[in-house]
Design a protein around this motif. Structure first.
Motif, PDB file in Angstrom:
ATOM      1  N   TRP A  83       0.869  -1.177   0.000  1.00  0.00           N
ATOM      2  CA  TRP A  83       0.000   0.000   0.000  1.00  0.00           C
ATOM      3  C   TRP A  83       0.909   1.231   0.000  1.00  0.00           C
ATOM      4  CZ3 TRP A  83      -3.496   1.573   4.743  1.00  0.00           C
ATOM      5  CH2 TRP A  83      -4.183   2.755   4.441  1.00  0.00           C
ATOM      6  N   THR A  84       0.760   2.070  -1.012  1.00  0.00           N
ATOM      7  CA  THR A  84       1.593   3.261  -1.165  1.00  0.00           C
ATOM      8  C   THR A  84       0.731   4.513  -1.098  1.00  0.00           C
ATOM      9  OG1 THR A  84       3.129   2.051  -2.601  1.00  0.00           O
ATOM     10  CG2 THR A  84       3.263   4.456  -2.637  1.00  0.00           C
ATOM     11  N   LEU A  85       1.110   5.454  -0.265  1.00  0.00           N
ATOM     12  CA  LEU A  85       0.511   6.783  -0.265  1.00  0.00           C
ATOM     13  C   LEU A  85       1.377   7.658  -1.161  1.00  0.00           C
ATOM     14  CD1 LEU A  85      -1.664   8.718   0.883  1.00  0.00           C
ATOM     15  CD2 LEU A  85      -0.031   9.296   2.693  1.00  0.00           C
ATOM     16  N   LYS A  86       0.822   8.061  -2.313  1.00  0.00           N
ATOM     17  CA  LYS A  86       1.614   8.790  -3.311  1.00  0.00           C
ATOM     18  C   LYS A  86       1.515  10.296  -3.159  1.00  0.00           C
ATOM     19  CE  LYS A  86       2.461   6.919  -7.128  1.00  0.00           C
ATOM     20  NZ  LYS A  86       2.485   6.469  -8.537  1.00  0.00           N
ATOM     21  N   GLY A  87       0.471  10.788  -2.507  1.00  0.00           N
ATOM     22  CA  GLY A  87       0.315  12.229  -2.330  1.00  0.00           C
ATOM     23  C   GLY A  87      -0.969  12.544  -1.599  1.00  0.00           C
ATOM     24  N   VAL A  88      -1.032  13.763  -1.055  1.00  0.00           N
ATOM     25  CA  VAL A  88      -2.221  14.231  -0.340  1.00  0.00           C
ATOM     26  C   VAL A  88      -2.519  15.648  -0.772  1.00  0.00           C
ATOM     27  CG1 VAL A  88      -3.224  14.769   1.904  1.00  0.00           C
ATOM     28  CG2 VAL A  88      -1.755  12.761   1.668  1.00  0.00           C
ATOM     29  N   ASP A  89      -3.756  15.887  -1.169  1.00  0.00           N
ATOM     30  CA  ASP A  89      -4.213  17.226  -1.519  1.00  0.00           C
ATOM     31  C   ASP A  89      -5.252  17.629  -0.481  1.00  0.00           C
ATOM     32  OD1 ASP A  89      -5.027  19.580  -2.683  1.00  0.00           O
ATOM     33  OD2 ASP A  89      -6.309  18.600  -4.169  1.00  0.00           O
ATOM     34  N   GLY A  90      -4.981  18.672   0.280  1.00  0.00           N
ATOM     35  CA  GLY A  90      -5.920  19.106   1.296  1.00  0.00           C
ATOM     36  C   GLY A  90      -5.425  20.344   2.013  1.00  0.00           C
ATOM     37  N   PRO A  91      -6.301  20.948   2.809  1.00  0.00           N
ATOM     38  CA  PRO A  91      -5.939  22.208   3.476  1.00  0.00           C
ATOM     39  C   PRO A  91      -5.036  22.036   4.683  1.00  0.00           C
ATOM     40  CG  PRO A  91      -8.152  21.547   4.104  1.00  0.00           C
ATOM     41  CD  PRO A  91      -7.695  20.571   3.050  1.00  0.00           C
ATOM     42  N   GLY A  92      -4.836  20.808   5.160  1.00  0.00           N
ATOM     43  CA  GLY A  92      -4.039  20.610   6.366  1.00  0.00           C
ATOM     44  C   GLY A  92      -3.229  19.336   6.300  1.00  0.00           C
ATOM     45  N   ARG A  93      -2.813  18.892   7.447  1.00  0.00           N
ATOM     46  CA  ARG A  93      -1.947  17.723   7.577  1.00  0.00           C
ATOM     47  C   ARG A  93      -2.794  16.460   7.771  1.00  0.00           C
ATOM     48  NH1 ARG A  93       3.096  17.675  11.891  1.00  0.00           N
ATOM     49  NH2 ARG A  93       4.071  15.691  11.288  1.00  0.00           N
ATOM     50  N   PHE A  94      -2.340  15.366   7.181  1.00  0.00           N
ATOM     51  CA  PHE A  94      -2.990  14.070   7.354  1.00  0.00           C
ATOM     52  C   PHE A  94      -1.988  13.094   7.944  1.00  0.00           C
ATOM     53  CE2 PHE A  94      -3.036   9.802   5.367  1.00  0.00           C
ATOM     54  CZ  PHE A  94      -4.111   9.262   6.058  1.00  0.00           C
ATOM     55  N   ALA A  95      -2.457  12.277   8.909  1.00  0.00           N
ATOM     56  CA  ALA A  95      -1.620  11.224   9.479  1.00  0.00           C
ATOM     57  C   ALA A  95      -2.489  10.010   9.758  1.00  0.00           C
ATOM     58  CB  ALA A  95      -0.935  11.693  10.760  1.00  0.00           C
ATOM     59  N   LEU A  96      -1.936   8.834   9.514  1.00  0.00           N
ATOM     60  CA  LEU A  96      -2.572   7.563   9.853  1.00  0.00           C
ATOM     61  C   LEU A  96      -1.639   6.843  10.814  1.00  0.00           C
ATOM     62  CD1 LEU A  96      -4.748   5.348   9.448  1.00  0.00           C
ATOM     63  CD2 LEU A  96      -3.414   4.540   7.493  1.00  0.00           C
ATOM     64  N   PRO A 128       6.928   8.932  -2.149  1.00  0.00           N
ATOM     65  CA  PRO A 128       5.869   8.041  -1.682  1.00  0.00           C
ATOM     66  C   PRO A 128       6.208   7.416  -0.336  1.00  0.00           C
ATOM     67  CG  PRO A 128       7.206   6.896  -3.283  1.00  0.00           C
ATOM     68  CD  PRO A 128       7.746   8.298  -3.212  1.00  0.00           C
ATOM     69  N   GLN A 129       5.152   6.953   0.366  1.00  0.00           N
ATOM     70  CA  GLN A 129       5.294   6.245   1.633  1.00  0.00           C
ATOM     71  C   GLN A 129       4.612   4.886   1.473  1.00  0.00           C
ATOM     72  OE1 GLN A 129       3.657   8.857   4.649  1.00  0.00           O
ATOM     73  NE2 GLN A 129       4.643  10.647   3.725  1.00  0.00           N
ATOM     74  N   GLN A 130       5.234   3.833   2.001  1.00  0.00           N
ATOM     75  CA  GLN A 130       4.747   2.485   1.722  1.00  0.00           C
ATOM     76  C   GLN A 130       4.515   1.674   2.986  1.00  0.00           C
ATOM     77  OE1 GLN A 130       7.709   0.871  -0.984  1.00  0.00           O
ATOM     78  NE2 GLN A 130       6.464   1.423  -2.743  1.00  0.00           N
ATOM     79  N   LEU A 131       3.611   0.714   2.860  1.00  0.00           N
ATOM     80  CA  LEU A 131       3.270  -0.196   3.936  1.00  0.00           C
ATOM     81  C   LEU A 131       2.993  -1.564   3.329  1.00  0.00           C
ATOM     82  CD1 LEU A 131       2.689   0.028   7.057  1.00  0.00           C
ATOM     83  CD2 LEU A 131       0.286   0.178   6.429  1.00  0.00           C
TER      84      LEU A 131
END
Length: 527
Positions: free
Chosen positions: A376-389, A409-412
């Motif tokens: 599972w790869t997080l390739k990017g985030v579009d938004g007004p603030g910070r996202f964390a899982l 990218p970030q991977q799991l």
């Protein structure tokens, strides 16, 4: 805390199943090892007027078959988790800060559960079953509790002072993960009873004794005395209160395994796939996961709000986080923002009125058609603030899986037949679009991958309808196939890009002003 969280797949909780001879002591105890991952330690079934109490491992849960008689099972001692009670009031029911504690869990997710799915709705009055801790024999205290987010914890039942001894469970339900904790090493015998009033006017009940073997409790960083230097009589262990810490583990390009099951038994789905029906989901259980059809590999959303569940296209779903999910950032959680700031948090444990998203690799086409982990790869985030899982461990510590403030990218790595939940945090209200990619290798050796956009509307003031339609296509480059180009990011790379564009615009503006002044001067000289 001195205890460092371990991944749920790092160690499975061993349940020693003892073969008991009838009428005579067994000559040899034959054992089998099963995992606590997704295990129903308390599984209640009603068959007519007869009620039973069993233990089911993950494979038995997936196949929906009866489990073990608790009298034939010893829980522990391998694979549990040792730590200390943090200096947080939410976990004060475990004992004084710094008290060593051992839990029946294998890490920071996939905790055991309480299960009443074997009790049909309408069979008992009020559709409720009572679970009671009748007695505890052992050297210390036992506590069963649930975690929520970073600071939330609820004691369900236990033997300690002022702890409840009984719990009412809704019928036909499986609870969120439950931590079973013990504060002293040794052998325990927990006698549990379940009971309910039947619609027929009769009463049904069952009783079972659970055996738990707790090893020496050795929190990380603590070394037991050697055999040559035993502790002095009357000496006390070091129980200095330690402030809770938050492990800020940043995802890297190397996948990290998550929630490995002991045996990949294909889960029953009983689901359908639906397209075109737009859904704003603000409550209930949903999962993101891949499906394989021939050579086609597709990420979809499994909507468990109905039975059977429905797999939906990501473009048809917007997850909505209302203001009832807003919390204040506690001390030590710097990855969520400054202490005291507001953050919208979807907790790892299910809460009424808040959507509960997870991820899974349980579709039968994936379990049977893929070899190895799913990345599972997080390739990017579009938004007004910070996202964390992030994940919350047995004693409240955090393990950050994804963080939009770091580079992409970030991977799991997600093992097959995994179903997991985490804490989804957003620092500001607005629309967020997460470019998510899932990749794997088929049993035939073919690489498959899909990239989709997961859309989340955060805050009561955010219109979720604006999130439909984007990210419906597939690809390997993180682009929105609707034609909007690469997905922007809220991390450091996006900030740097925005700063560069700003500098260019300022320089261009200055050049235009200078050119205009020169032209004006030329015109005056000519007149």
């Amino acid at each position: 805390m001195t205890m460092k969280s371990r991944g749920a797949g790092a160690a499975g909780l061993a349940l020693a199943v003892l073969a008991l001879a009838v009428g005579a002591a067994p000559a040899v105890a034959e054992t089998a090892t099963i995992g606590a991952t997704d295990a129903d330690l308390v599984s209640v079934t009603l068959d007519g007027d007869a009620m039973s109490l069993r233990i089911r491992d993950a494979g038995q849960v997936a196949r929906d078959v009866p489990g073990y008689d608790p009298a034939e099972v010893v829980l522990g001692p391998d694979g549990g988790l040792a730590g200390r009670v943090p200096a947080r009031s939410a976990l004060a029911f475990l004992g004084p800060a710094g008290q060593p504690v051992w839990s029946l869990s294998a890490g920071d997710t996939k905790f055991p559960t309480l299960d009443t799915t074997g009790v049909p709705l309408g069979a008992v009055t009020e559709d409720m079953v009572t679970l009671r801790l009748r007695s505890v024999e052992g050297p210390g205290n036992f506590t069963a509790y649930q975690l929520s987010g970073l600071e939330g914890a609820t004691a369900l039942f236990g033997s300690g002072t002022n702890l409840p001894r009984s719990l009412r469970l809704p019928a036909a339900t499986r609870t969120d993960g439950v931590v079973w904790a013990f504060d002293a090493a040794g052998d325990y015998r927990l006698t549990l009873t379940v009971s309910a009033d039947l619609r027929s006017g009769k009463a049904a009940s069952a009783e079972a004794t659970y055996r738990v073997r707790v090893p020496e409790i050795v929190p990380a960083g603590q070394v037991l005395p050697s055999a040559a230097q035993p502790p002095r009589p009357g000496s006390q262990p070091d129980t200095a209160a330690l402030a809770p810490t938050v492990a800020e583990v940043r995802p890297t390009a190397t996948p990290k395994p998550l929630a490995a099951p002991m045996a990949p038994a294909a889960a029953k789905t009983g689901t359908t796939t639906e397209t075109g029906a737009q859904q704003v989901i603000a409550d209930g259980h949903v999962d993101m996961g891949p499906q394989l059809s021939g050579a086609d590999w597709t990420i979809r959303i499994k909507d468990d709000r109905t039975s059977p569940a429905v797999w939906r296209e990501t473009a048809d779903v917007v997850l909505r986080i209302k203001d009832n999910a807003k919390i204040t950032v506690p001390a030590g959680a710097d990855f969520l923002g400054p202490q005291g700031d507001s953050v919208w948090l979807l907790p790892q444990s299910q809460q009424s009125g808040i959507v509960w998203p997870g991820w899974n690799t349980q579709h039968e086409s994936v379990v049977s058609g893929i070899k190895g982990d799913v990345t599972w790869t997080l390739k990017g985030v579009d938004g007004p603030g910070r996202f964390a899982l992030f994940l919350t461990g047995s004693f409240g510590e955090a393990d950050v899986l994804f963080d939009s403030a770091t580079s992409f990218p970030q991977q799991l790595a997600v093992p097959l037949n995994t179903h997991a939940h985490g804490n989804w945090a957003f620092s500001k209200p607005g629309l967020y679009r997460l470019a998510v990619q899932m990749s794997g290798t088929t049993t035939a050796g073919q690489a498959v991958t899909d990239t989709k956009t997961l859309t989340i509307a955060v805050g009561d003031s955010t219109d979720p309808s604006g999130g439909f339609g984007s990210g419906s296509g597939s690809g390997d480059d993180g682009q929105d196939q609707g034609g909007t180009g690469p997905l922007p990011r809220t991390g450091a790379g996006w900030v740097l890009l925005a700063g560069t564009v700003g500098v260019v615009l300022v320089v261009a503006g200055a050049l235009l002003v200078l050119l205009a002044r020169r032209r004006a001067g030329t015109n005056q000289e000519g007149s």
